[in-house]
Enzyme design. Structure first.
Site, PDB file in Angstrom:
ATOM      1  N   TYR A 174       0.831  -1.210   0.000  1.00  0.00           N
ATOM      2  CA  TYR A 174       0.000   0.000   0.000  1.00  0.00           C
ATOM      3  C   TYR A 174       0.863   1.257   0.000  1.00  0.00           C
ATOM      4  CZ  TYR A 174      -3.366   3.503   1.588  1.00  0.00           C
ATOM      5  OH  TYR A 174      -4.152   4.639   1.697  1.00  0.00           O
ATOM      6  N   LYS A 178       1.331   4.279  -2.939  1.00  0.00           N
ATOM      7  CA  LYS A 178       1.028   5.704  -2.764  1.00  0.00           C
ATOM      8  C   LYS A 178       2.266   6.553  -3.076  1.00  0.00           C
ATOM      9  CE  LYS A 178      -3.332   5.473  -1.583  1.00  0.00           C
ATOM     10  NZ  LYS A 178      -4.393   6.038  -2.438  1.00  0.00           N
TER      11      LYS A 178
HETATM   12  P1  NAP Z   1     -13.192   3.448   1.403  1.00  0.00           P
HETATM   13  O1  NAP Z   1     -14.377   3.947   2.118  1.00  0.00           O
HETATM   14  O2  NAP Z   1     -12.908   1.996   1.358  1.00  0.00           O
HETATM   15  O3  NAP Z   1     -13.246   4.042  -0.068  1.00  0.00           O
HETATM   16  C1  NAP Z   1     -12.529   3.492  -1.129  1.00  0.00           C
HETATM   17  C2  NAP Z   1     -13.392   3.607  -2.358  1.00  0.00           C
HETATM   18  O4  NAP Z   1     -12.630   3.158  -3.487  1.00  0.00           O
HETATM   19  C3  NAP Z   1     -14.650   2.718  -2.265  1.00  0.00           C
HETATM   20  O5  NAP Z   1     -15.709   3.419  -2.848  1.00  0.00           O
HETATM   21  C4  NAP Z   1     -14.265   1.529  -3.117  1.00  0.00           C
HETATM   22  O6  NAP Z   1     -15.360   0.856  -3.700  1.00  0.00           O
HETATM   23  C5  NAP Z   1     -13.461   2.254  -4.179  1.00  0.00           C
HETATM   24  N1  NAP Z   1     -12.685   1.361  -5.032  1.00  0.00           N
HETATM   25  C6  NAP Z   1     -11.820   0.395  -4.686  1.00  0.00           C
HETATM   26  N2  NAP Z   1     -11.346  -0.212  -5.778  1.00  0.00           N
HETATM   27  C7  NAP Z   1     -11.946   0.374  -6.839  1.00  0.00           C
HETATM   28  C8  NAP Z   1     -11.890   0.188  -8.225  1.00  0.00           C
HETATM   29  N3  NAP Z   1     -11.129  -0.771  -8.785  1.00  0.00           N
HETATM   30  N4  NAP Z   1     -12.627   0.985  -9.031  1.00  0.00           N
HETATM   31  C9  NAP Z   1     -13.396   1.943  -8.493  1.00  0.00           C
HETATM   32  N5  NAP Z   1     -13.536   2.158  -7.179  1.00  0.00           N
HETATM   33  C10 NAP Z   1     -12.804   1.375  -6.370  1.00  0.00           C
HETATM   34  O7  NAP Z   1     -11.863   4.097   2.008  1.00  0.00           O
HETATM   35  P2  NAP Z   1     -11.348   5.625   2.053  1.00  0.00           P
HETATM   36  O8  NAP Z   1     -10.492   5.690   3.241  1.00  0.00           O
HETATM   37  O9  NAP Z   1     -12.443   6.601   1.892  1.00  0.00           O
HETATM   38  O10 NAP Z   1     -10.388   5.663   0.788  1.00  0.00           O
HETATM   39  C11 NAP Z   1     -10.399   6.719  -0.157  1.00  0.00           C
HETATM   40  C12 NAP Z   1      -8.978   7.053  -0.533  1.00  0.00           C
HETATM   41  O11 NAP Z   1      -8.303   7.621   0.601  1.00  0.00           O
HETATM   42  C13 NAP Z   1      -8.132   5.867  -0.977  1.00  0.00           C
HETATM   43  O12 NAP Z   1      -7.355   6.213  -2.106  1.00  0.00           O
HETATM   44  C14 NAP Z   1      -7.233   5.628   0.223  1.00  0.00           C
HETATM   45  O13 NAP Z   1      -6.013   4.992  -0.128  1.00  0.00           O
HETATM   46  C15 NAP Z   1      -7.034   7.038   0.716  1.00  0.00           C
HETATM   47  N6  NAP Z   1      -6.557   7.148   2.108  1.00  0.00           N
HETATM   48  C16 NAP Z   1      -7.366   6.766   3.139  1.00  0.00           C
HETATM   49  C17 NAP Z   1      -6.893   6.877   4.441  1.00  0.00           C
HETATM   50  C18 NAP Z   1      -7.729   6.475   5.626  1.00  0.00           C
HETATM   51  O14 NAP Z   1      -7.227   6.518   6.769  1.00  0.00           O
HETATM   52  N7  NAP Z   1      -8.992   6.093   5.446  1.00  0.00           N
HETATM   53  C19 NAP Z   1      -5.604   7.382   4.688  1.00  0.00           C
HETATM   54  C20 NAP Z   1      -4.825   7.753   3.613  1.00  0.00           C
HETATM   55  C21 NAP Z   1      -5.311   7.637   2.335  1.00  0.00           C
HETATM   56  P3  NAP Z   1     -16.101  -0.374  -2.961  1.00  0.00           P
HETATM   57  O15 NAP Z   1     -17.031   0.261  -1.955  1.00  0.00           O
HETATM   58  O16 NAP Z   1     -16.804  -1.059  -4.064  1.00  0.00           O
HETATM   59  O17 NAP Z   1     -15.037  -1.197  -2.300  1.00  0.00           O
END
Ligand code: NAP
Length: 252
Positions: A174, A178
């Site tokens: 992961y 990034k």
């Molecule tokens: P999340 O709620 O799991 O959201 C991720 C989203 O990406 C979900 O809608 C998921 O769809 C979608 N997704 C995954 N694979 C995909 C694909 N192949 N095509 C289209 N959509 C896809 O988690 P989140 O934390 O909000 O994540 C959003 C972003 O923030 C990500 O890039 C993550 O790496 C980044 N981020 C998050 C954190 C944290 O602490 N949460 C920290 C740093 C960075 P499904 O619902 O169908 O799975």
């Protein structure tokens, strides 16, 4: 690229008719980003790999939200989304996965592939596909939702606010994906110049499905506000940098 250390407070008031596409907008930070943009008068395409989830999210977000099936790892899905969406001013590359795994011994090559397919190649493919539409916009903006865990400077221990020693070498699939997303952000921004602003966001640790089970993290809406600031940067705003959700610069 930019030499400022803090984002301007002022956002560009959205022009009437501004259109955004947020990938992975059916949950978490993407959903909150869509909600925030809609609150400012922007029409939002809610990208979701599962159309039913996208439709549910769009129904909750209201009439300015439209669901579009968009699996960022599937070129035919991306192509169909380009046709359906048409015009777009703001692209938020938010879709992301954490395939698990630990350090280099504890992570399979498949876990690396899963992380890179979505977090790197997906981001690149969607951006390339929507660039013609973005170039037709008067104020195109690309926001890549990345992570501070991809910062090589922070991973080298140079972040006084976090005990990086504790996570040294871990989460390699992961975190390195990034890092690659950050590199792509910088090089895209260099190629696109001032005409299409491209920035990456470090959203901070948030309570979302991505970190389900960790029972830690802040409100994803706070991270979404950071994404919105980058999506509505003024024309003299920065490009080609990684920004924390609070508007401070994160070192590569
Ligand atoms: P999340 O709620 O799991 O959201 C991720 C989203 O990406 C979900 O809608 C998921 O769809 C979608 N997704 C995954 N694979 C995909 C694909 N192949 N095509 C289209 N959509 C896809 O988690 P989140 O934390 O909000 O994540 C959003 C972003 O923030 C990500 O890039 C993550 O790496 C980044 N981020 C998050 C954190 C944290 O602490 N949460 C920290 C740093 C960075 P499904 O619902 O169908 O799975």
């Amino acid at each position: 690229m930019t030499d400022i250390d803090r984002l301007p407070e002022a956002i560009r008031p959205p022009d009437p008719g501004l259109i955004a596409l947020v990938t992975g907008a059916n949950s978490g930070i993407g959903f909150e980003t869509a909600r925030h943009l809609i609150g400012l008068g922007v029409t939002v395409w809610v990208g979701a790999r599962d159309l039913a989830k996208g439709q549910t999210a769009a129904a909750e977000l209201g009439p300015s939200a439209h669901a579009v099936q968009l699996d960022v790892t599937d070129p035919s899905s991306v192509e169909a989304a380009v046709s359906q969406v048409g015009s777009v001013d703001i692209l938020v590359n938010n879709a992301g996965v954490n395939p698990g795994g630990e350090d280099i011994d504890g992570t399979s090559i498949e876990q690396f592939r899963v992380a890179y397919e979505t977090n790197v190649f997906g981001l690149i493919g969607v951006t390339q596909a929507f660039l013609p539409a973005l170039r037709r916009s008067e104020h195109p903006r690309i926001v890549n939702v990345s992570s501070g865990t991809g910062s090589l400077t922070w991973n080298s221990g140079q972040n006084p606010q976090f005990d990086w020693e504790r996570v040294k070498g871990g989460g390699i699939a992961y975190r390195s994906s990034k890092t690659a997303a950050n590199a792509v952000t910088l090089l895209m921004a260099q190629a696109l110049g001032e005409s299409v602003k491209v920035n990456a966001l470090a959203p901070g640790l948030r309570r979302t499905n991505l970190v389900a089970g960790m029972s830690v993290g802040g409100d994803p809406a706070e991270a979404a506000a950071g994404a919105v600031r980058l999506a509505l940067l003024p024309d003299d705003g920065p490009t080609g940098a990684l920004w924390s959700w609070d508007g401070t610069r994160v070192p590569w």
